[in-house]
Design a protein around this motif. Structure first.
Motif, PDB file in Angstrom:
ATOM      1  N   SER A  35       6.032  44.721 -39.872  1.00 36.49           N
ATOM      2  CA  SER A  35       7.295  45.036 -39.205  1.00 36.49           C
ATOM      3  C   SER A  35       8.241  43.844 -39.276  1.00 36.49           C
ATOM      4  CB  SER A  35       7.051  45.436 -37.753  1.00 36.49           C
ATOM      5  OG  SER A  35       6.310  44.452 -37.110  1.00 36.49           O
ATOM      6  N   GLU A  38       9.898  44.015 -42.645  1.00 33.69           N
ATOM      7  CA  GLU A  38      10.868  45.109 -42.657  1.00 33.69           C
ATOM      8  C   GLU A  38      12.151  44.705 -41.936  1.00 33.69           C
ATOM      9  OE1 GLU A  38       9.134  48.649 -41.035  1.00 33.69           O
ATOM     10  OE2 GLU A  38      11.133  49.541 -40.854  1.00 33.69           O
ATOM     11  N   GLN A  39      11.992  44.090 -40.755  1.00 37.29           N
ATOM     12  CA  GLN A  39      13.169  43.679 -39.998  1.00 37.29           C
ATOM     13  C   GLN A  39      13.942  42.576 -40.709  1.00 37.29           C
ATOM     14  OE1 GLN A  39      14.554  45.075 -37.469  1.00 37.29           O
ATOM     15  NE2 GLN A  39      12.959  46.611 -37.516  1.00 37.29           N
ATOM     16  N   LYS A 134       5.948  45.779 -29.514  1.00 36.49           N
ATOM     17  CA  LYS A 134       6.067  46.551 -30.753  1.00 36.49           C
ATOM     18  C   LYS A 134       7.475  46.506 -31.330  1.00 36.49           C
ATOM     19  CE  LYS A 134       1.996  47.905 -31.225  1.00 36.49           C
ATOM     20  NZ  LYS A 134       1.242  47.343 -32.337  1.00 36.49           N
TER      21      LYS A 134
END
Lengths: 261, 260
Positions: A35, A38-39, A134
């Motif tokens: 993640s 991705e960010q 998350k």
């Protein structure tokens, strides 16, 4: 008046509490690398063009203005050094961070705000996971890192912009421009630029996540969150600029006194 | 991939052109129907209050710190070059009038006023209030865009002047505290290099920025789609595009006004 000040201080406290909570989650649980990547792509790579363009233009504008002042004294040989030093130390990081706070900070706060409004954060909570862990932590880490890197890239581009405009229109060729840079720009000045970039990145990250996470009140609330984010980041960037400069200058004087004694 | 690039290019052109189209429409409404235009006076005063008066504290606070910084930095650089700081007030005032005051004011206005215009109009669009206006045969250019334009231009110009006054006061105070200047001495050397043309150029910049902000934000708000997500995206786009346009306009205006 008093009420507004009260509210401001309360907001500051809640922001600090939120930031501490996020950092605690980050240090205890870490961050998942998928993640994060991705960010980083969403926030960092896609802001590259805007950073490069704004860096070029900021450098060019400052070179033009400083050239006007030096031209009257026939001191154009100092143009490269002076404009680079002014841009790196003070105006460059601030102006580029203004643009980045719009691109990166407002984007993140709108995204988190939409999640909060449409109960996606509550859904994560229902599944027994922590939305801070998350959703918020990857965004905040990605935001801080990529704003830091983008700001440094933007600072590099300001030098390029200054060189281009001065050789194209101000009659100072690149060699003359770069001769004086080493005279004015010490490693300390570059260090100031880098420290400022890091702190600006941190401010953009924490403030946009804070306002996004605490959005309430439908579509109107999302708009309000974006507005508050951009105002708060701008003011905090200006304030940080002042505080960091003052702190680092006094640190430098302290070191000099220590070295002399 | 190629298709995607074409789409991005197309979107970029559209982003550039649609504020200009809206600007042209508003000018047409203003000029050609000047006789029977309905200027919504209440709306205009509301927008002036919203954008000028409510932004005053934050802009004064920020400009205080910015001018404080700029005078200290200037004296540092001058000591490096000339080994003295006699020319600091004149130089820093020129840079303040030409560059810093209009641009920083416009950036702060963008984040405060631009984002809120886009969010407000986007919210109206999403909740179909714009369609209701159409049903009532109220022109959205007359009712929504022109008041915001007037308010924003007014705010930009007055706040630039206010920030100049602030910066004069702050730099006088700082110089007499930290740089061994007497206040009257500092004040006398403040306007050595600043000409009336510089002030005019700074105010022209403020006018242009005050025009850019509402049109870009109105386009972003009016073209907003898709619920709360769309409103957030519209506000984001408004801030980013106005900031970019301001930087471009600043570059071209500086070049055109002072290099020739």
């Amino acid at each position: 008046m008093l009420k507004a000040i009260n509210k401001g201080i309360e907001g500051l406290g809640r922001w600090a509490e939120f930031s501490i909570r996020v950092f605690k989650t980050f240090t205890s649980k870490g961050v998942s690398s998928t993640s994060l990547v991705e960010q980083m792509y969403h926030v960092g790579v896609r802001s590259l063009p805007i950073t490069i363009v704004s860096g070029l233009f900021v450098g060019a504008i400052l070179a033009i203005q400083i050239n006007l002042q030096l031209k009257d004294f026939g001191a154009q040989t100092f143009l490269g050094g002076l404009s680079t030093s002014t841009t790196l130390r003070n105006l460059g990081p601030v102006l580029i961070a203004f643009l980045l706070s719009g691109r990166v900070g407002a984007f993140t706060s709108a995204e988190l705000g939409t999640m909060a409004i449409t109960d996606q954060l509550n859904a994560i909570r229902c599944l027994g996971m922590d939305p801070v862990e998350k959703i918020v932590v990857p965004r905040l880490v990605a935001l801080t890192c990529s704003s830091f890197l983008l700001l440094i890239l933007g600072l590099g581009m300001t030098v390029v912009g200054g060189v281009v405009i001065s050789s194209a229109h101000l009659g100072v060729n690149p060699i003359q421009f770069s001769q004086n840079i080493s005279l004015f720009v010490s490693s300390w000045s570059i260090g100031i630029g880098v420290v400022k970039s890091f702190l600006f990145g941190l401010m953009i990250g924490t403030i946009s996540c804070f306002f996004g996470y605490h959005t309430a009140g439908g579509a109107r609330g999302v708009g309000r969150a974006v507005k508050r984010t951009s105002v708060a980041t701008l003011v905090s960037i200006i304030l940080m600029d002042f505080l960091v400069s003052t702190a680092l200058e006094s640190l430098k004087t302290f070191f000099e006194i220590m070295a002399n004694s | 991939m190629r298709n995607n690039e074409q789409r991005v290019l197309f979107l970029g052109f559209e982003a550039l052109l649609s504020p200009i189209r809206l600007f042209a429409t508003s000018c047409r409404v203003l000029v050609f129907s000047i006789v029977n235009i309905r200027l919504h006076g209440r709306e205009i005063t509301n927008q002036m209050f919203e954008s000028a008066v409510l932004s005053l504290p934050i802009i004064l606070f920020s400009l205080t710190i910015v001018s404080l910084m700029s005078i200290l930095e200037f004296s540092w650089h001058m000591k490096l070059v000339l080994k003295q700081d006699a020319l600091v007030p004149g130089f820093s005032m020129v840079l303040m009038v030409r560059e810093v005051a209009p641009v920083v004011t416009a950036m702060l206005l963008t984040s405060r006023v631009g984002a809120s215009i886009a969010a407000e109009l986007g919210f109206m669009k999403v909740t179909e209030q714009l369609d209701q206006l159409k049903l009532l045969s109220v022109s959205e250019v007359e009712y929504l865009v022109i008041p915001r334009w007037v308010g924003c231009v007014f705010a930009s110009i007055t706040l630039t002047l206010a920030s100049l006054v602030t910066s004069i006061c702050v730099s006088t105070g700082i110089a007499s505290r930290f740089m061994n200047y007497q206040p009257h001495e500092f004040f006398n050397t403040l306007f050595v290099f600043t000409k009336a043309f510089d002030l005019g150029g700074g105010l022209l910049k403020a006018f242009c920025f005050g025009t850019i902000i509402p049109f870009v934000s109105c386009v972003c708000g009016l073209s907003c789609q898709g619920g709360s997500r769309g409103v957030g995206q519209a506000a984001t786009r408004a801030v980013v595009q106005s900031c970019l346009f301001i930087i471009f306009a600043d570059f071209f205006l500086s070049y055109w006004l002072w290099t020739f």
